[in-house]
Design a protein around this motif. Structure first.
Motif, PDB file in Angstrom:
ATOM      1  N   MET A 100      -8.837  -3.575   2.546  1.00 19.27           N
ATOM      2  CA  MET A 100      -9.526  -2.683   1.286  1.00 19.27           C
ATOM      3  C   MET A 100      -9.048  -3.261  -0.147  1.00 19.27           C
ATOM      4  O   MET A 100      -7.805  -3.218  -0.075  1.00 19.27           O
ATOM      5  N   THR A 101     -10.101  -3.254  -0.948  1.00 15.62           N
ATOM      6  CA  THR A 101      -9.704  -3.474  -2.039  1.00 15.62           C
ATOM      7  C   THR A 101     -10.156  -2.397  -3.191  1.00 15.62           C
ATOM      8  O   THR A 101     -10.513  -1.428  -2.844  1.00 15.62           O
ATOM      9  N   ILE A 102     -10.033  -3.025  -4.371  1.00 17.34           N
ATOM     10  CA  ILE A 102     -10.440  -2.027  -5.627  1.00 17.34           C
ATOM     11  C   ILE A 102     -11.552  -2.775  -6.141  1.00 17.34           C
ATOM     12  O   ILE A 102     -11.765  -3.933  -6.254  1.00 17.34           O
ATOM     13  N   GLU A 103     -12.268  -2.011  -7.118  1.00 12.92           N
ATOM     14  CA  GLU A 103     -13.252  -2.321  -7.865  1.00 12.92           C
ATOM     15  C   GLU A 103     -12.800  -1.727  -9.343  1.00 12.92           C
ATOM     16  O   GLU A 103     -12.111  -0.681  -9.454  1.00 12.92           O
ATOM     17  N   TRP A 104     -13.051  -2.542 -10.593  1.00 17.39           N
ATOM     18  CA  TRP A 104     -12.540  -1.973 -11.722  1.00 17.39           C
ATOM     19  C   TRP A 104     -13.605  -1.865 -12.906  1.00 17.39           C
ATOM     20  O   TRP A 104     -14.575  -3.033 -12.528  1.00 17.39           O
ATOM     21  N   GLY A 129      -3.809  -0.364  -2.656  1.00 23.16           N
ATOM     22  CA  GLY A 129      -2.720  -0.616  -1.648  1.00 23.16           C
ATOM     23  C   GLY A 129      -2.288  -2.166  -1.594  1.00 23.16           C
ATOM     24  O   GLY A 129      -2.575  -2.746  -2.688  1.00 23.16           O
ATOM     25  N   PRO A 130      -1.362  -2.540  -0.984  1.00 26.70           N
ATOM     26  CA  PRO A 130      -0.958  -3.853  -1.057  1.00 26.70           C
ATOM     27  C   PRO A 130      -1.917  -5.018  -1.114  1.00 26.70           C
ATOM     28  O   PRO A 130      -1.631  -5.999  -2.054  1.00 26.70           O
ATOM     29  N   ASP A 131      -3.216  -4.720  -0.456  1.00 30.35           N
ATOM     30  CA  ASP A 131      -4.288  -6.023  -0.569  1.00 30.35           C
ATOM     31  C   ASP A 131      -5.007  -5.839  -1.811  1.00 30.35           C
ATOM     32  O   ASP A 131      -5.553  -6.799  -2.353  1.00 30.35           O
ATOM     33  N   SER A 158      -0.789   3.052  -2.438  1.00 33.17           N
ATOM     34  CA  SER A 158       0.366   3.026  -1.789  1.00 33.17           C
ATOM     35  C   SER A 158       1.715   2.756  -2.538  1.00 33.17           C
ATOM     36  O   SER A 158       1.405   2.900  -3.912  1.00 33.17           O
ATOM     37  N   ALA A 159       2.701   2.568  -1.971  1.00 36.37           N
ATOM     38  CA  ALA A 159       3.925   2.461  -3.040  1.00 36.37           C
ATOM     39  C   ALA A 159       3.978   1.270  -3.837  1.00 36.37           C
ATOM     40  O   ALA A 159       4.311   1.155  -4.859  1.00 36.37           O
ATOM     41  N   GLU A 160       3.327   0.099  -2.949  1.00 39.84           N
ATOM     42  CA  GLU A 160       3.015  -1.065  -3.972  1.00 39.84           C
ATOM     43  C   GLU A 160       2.000  -0.825  -5.010  1.00 39.84           C
ATOM     44  O   GLU A 160       2.110  -1.522  -6.203  1.00 39.84           O
ATOM     45  N   GLY A 161       1.162  -0.117  -4.623  1.00 43.63           N
ATOM     46  CA  GLY A 161       0.122   0.047  -5.882  1.00 43.63           C
ATOM     47  C   GLY A 161       0.723   1.096  -7.080  1.00 43.63           C
ATOM     48  O   GLY A 161       0.324   0.560  -8.225  1.00 43.63           O
ATOM     49  N   GLN A 162       1.711   1.897  -6.627  1.00 39.27           N
ATOM     50  CA  GLN A 162       2.245   2.586  -7.780  1.00 39.27           C
ATOM     51  C   GLN A 162       3.192   1.641  -8.397  1.00 39.27           C
ATOM     52  O   GLN A 162       3.280   1.871  -9.612  1.00 39.27           O
ATOM     53  N   LEU A 163       3.782   0.997  -7.795  1.00 39.84           N
ATOM     54  CA  LEU A 163       4.520  -0.112  -8.568  1.00 39.84           C
ATOM     55  C   LEU A 163       3.949  -1.196  -9.393  1.00 39.84           C
ATOM     56  O   LEU A 163       4.387  -1.339 -10.569  1.00 39.84           O
ATOM     57  N   ALA A 164       2.675  -1.360  -9.065  1.00 41.98           N
ATOM     58  CA  ALA A 164       1.759  -2.198  -9.881  1.00 41.98           C
ATOM     59  C   ALA A 164       1.482  -1.459 -11.070  1.00 41.98           C
ATOM     60  O   ALA A 164       1.286  -1.999 -12.124  1.00 41.98           O
ATOM     61  N   ILE A 165       1.245  -0.175 -10.930  1.00 45.48           N
ATOM     62  CA  ILE A 165       0.848   0.484 -12.387  1.00 45.48           C
ATOM     63  C   ILE A 165       2.196   0.690 -13.131  1.00 45.48           C
ATOM     64  O   ILE A 165       1.916   0.317 -14.421  1.00 45.48           O
ATOM     65  N   ILE A 166       3.457   0.914 -12.392  1.00 46.52           N
ATOM     66  CA  ILE A 166       4.426   0.716 -13.425  1.00 46.52           C
ATOM     67  C   ILE A 166       4.804  -0.617 -14.046  1.00 46.52           C
ATOM     68  O   ILE A 166       5.000  -0.791 -15.270  1.00 46.52           O
TER      69      ILE A 166
END
Length: 137
Positions: free
Chosen positions: A1-5, A23-25, A56-64
């Motif tokens: 699953m991915t995102i759109e922006w 998430g990670p993907d 996910s935790a990976e998604g939160q880290l990407a925002i940071i």
């Protein structure tokens, strides 16, 4: 699953709206969106998470990491409408990340109102983002 922006520049404010699951993907796609943001516009960036189903935790880290990357260019990152399933806890070396309850509150904090596609507003989006000025919001 991915995102759109979708990234919109209004006056001196950037708005990066994200939908899907961060998430990670989806981290690579989010990082690419931040690269797009860094190359366009100036001033603060509000990441609108209204359409985000979760992260996910990976998604939160990407925002940071995005906050750090923008800070290197003299820009700040703010969040609007974080997912109910988590809170963002940046490390001590991260620039402050203001969190707003929704996009309207974030825009009000900058004296900006949203509506239509006024002159001076520019917009870019992934092909999967719904068409229409306020799709997904």
């Amino acid at each position: 699953m991915t995102i759109e922006w979708r990234y919109t520049v209004e006056q001196d404010l950037g708005i990066l709206s994200v939908s899907g699951y961060l998430g990670p993907d989806a981290v690579r796609r989010f990082t690419g969106a931040i690269g797009w943001v860094v190359g366009r516009g100036a001033g603060p960036v509000v990441v609108d998470l209204t359409g985000l189903r979760g992260w996910s935790a990976e998604g939160q880290l990407a925002i940071i990491e995005a906050a750090r990357r923008l800070a290197e260019g003299g820009r700040s990152l703010e969040l609007a409408a974080i997912p109910a399933d988590g809170s963002l806890v940046p490390g001590g070396d991260c620039p402050p990340i203001p969190v707003h309850p929704d996009l309207a509150a974030a825009l009000a904090g900058h004296g900006t109102r949203r509506g239509g596609l006024p002159e001076g507003r520019h917009e870019w989006r992934t092909t999967g983002w719904p068409s229409g000025d306020d799709a997904g919001e």
